[in-house]
Motif scaffolding. Sequence first.
Motif, short mmCIF file in Angstrom:
data_model
loop_
_atom_site.label_atom_id
_atom_site.label_comp_id
_atom_site.label_asym_id
_atom_site.label_seq_id
_atom_site.Cartn_x
_atom_site.Cartn_y
_atom_site.Cartn_z
N LYS A 154 -2.51 -4.26 13.24
CA LYS A 154 -3.64 -3.33 13.17
C LYS A 154 -3.13 -1.89 13.15
CE LYS A 154 -8.15 -2.25 14.24
NZ LYS A 154 -8.45 -1.33 13.19
N ILE A 155 -2.14 -1.58 13.97
CA ILE A 155 -1.55 -0.24 14.00
C ILE A 155 -0.91 0.08 12.65
CG2 ILE A 155 0.29 1.15 15.02
CD1 ILE A 155 -0.29 -0.37 17.66
N HIS A 156 -0.17 -0.89 12.09
CA HIS A 156 0.44 -0.70 10.77
C HIS A 156 -0.63 -0.45 9.71
CE1 HIS A 156 2.30 -1.64 6.93
NE2 HIS A 156 1.40 -2.58 6.77
N HIS A 157 -1.68 -1.26 9.74
CA HIS A 157 -2.72 -1.16 8.72
C HIS A 157 -3.44 0.19 8.80
CE1 HIS A 157 -6.28 -2.13 6.33
NE2 HIS A 157 -5.55 -3.08 5.80
N ASP A 158 -3.75 0.64 10.02
CA ASP A 158 -4.42 1.93 10.17
C ASP A 158 -3.55 3.09 9.70
OD1 ASP A 158 -6.59 0.62 11.18
OD2 ASP A 158 -6.09 1.00 13.29
N ALA A 159 -2.23 2.95 9.88
CA ALA A 159 -1.33 4.04 9.49
C ALA A 159 -1.03 4.03 8.00
CB ALA A 159 -0.02 3.93 10.28
N LYS A 160 -0.83 2.86 7.41
CA LYS A 160 -0.37 2.77 6.03
C LYS A 160 -1.49 2.54 5.01
CE LYS A 160 3.87 3.29 7.18
NZ LYS A 160 4.61 4.48 6.83
N HIS A 161 -2.59 1.93 5.44
CA HIS A 161 -3.69 1.62 4.51
C HIS A 161 -5.01 2.10 5.10
CE1 HIS A 161 -0.53 -1.00 2.99
NE2 HIS A 161 -0.53 -1.66 4.12
N PRO A 162 -5.19 3.40 5.32
CA PRO A 162 -6.39 3.87 6.01
C PRO A 162 -7.69 3.73 5.21
CG PRO A 162 -5.09 5.72 5.25
CD PRO A 162 -4.28 4.49 4.98
N LYS A 163 -7.60 3.67 3.88
CA LYS A 163 -8.81 3.60 3.07
C LYS A 163 -9.34 2.19 2.91
CE LYS A 163 -7.65 7.73 0.46
NZ LYS A 163 -7.38 8.31 -0.85
N ILE A 164 -8.53 1.19 3.27
CA ILE A 164 -8.93 -0.21 3.12
C ILE A 164 -9.30 -0.76 4.49
CG2 ILE A 164 -8.19 -2.48 2.35
CD1 ILE A 164 -6.10 -0.99 0.61
N ALA A 165 -10.41 -1.48 4.55
CA ALA A 165 -10.85 -2.05 5.82
C ALA A 165 -9.91 -3.16 6.28
CB ALA A 165 -12.27 -2.61 5.69
N PHE A 166 -9.66 -3.22 7.59
CA PHE A 166 -8.76 -4.22 8.16
C PHE A 166 -9.49 -5.55 8.29
CE2 PHE A 166 -6.82 -6.31 11.92
CZ PHE A 166 -5.56 -6.50 11.41
N ASP A 167 -8.92 -6.61 7.72
CA ASP A 167 -9.51 -7.94 7.78
C ASP A 167 -8.45 -8.93 8.25
OD1 ASP A 167 -11.13 -10.12 7.52
OD2 ASP A 167 -11.08 -10.17 5.33
#
Length: 105
Positions: free
Chosen positions: A63-76
Motif C-alpha cells: 500500500k505504501i509503495h502504491h501510494d508513492a509510485k502510482h498515486p493516480k490509480i486506485a489501490f485494489d
Amino acid sequence: MTGKAKPKKHTAKELAAKIDAATTNRGGGKAGLADRSGIEKGGHAKLECPLCKVTAPDIKSMKIHHDAKHPKIAFDETKLSNLHATVVAESSTKPKPGIRGSLKK
C-alpha cells in the motif's frame, strides 16, 4: 584502557552476541540466495505489484509503495499477485549435463 601485559577479557554479552551471530541463519550463502531470488516461493516478498512488478513482503508495504509510485490509480488488493501461492514447477526432470553422475551409468 588496559596495560600492555594484561590481555583483554570479553564480556558475557560480547561472547553471547558472537555465538548468536555464528549460529543464527541470516539469509546468506546459497540457501539465502535461492530464497532472495524468488526461485522457490517468491523469496522474502509475498506480493507483486501488477503495474510495475515490484515485490513487497506484506499488504501494508505494498500500500505504501502504491501510494508513492502510482498515486493516480486506485489501490485494489484483488489485483495483487501472491507469489507464495504460486509454486514454480520444474520444467523437466531430465538430468542436467555437468552435474556429477547425471550422465554416467
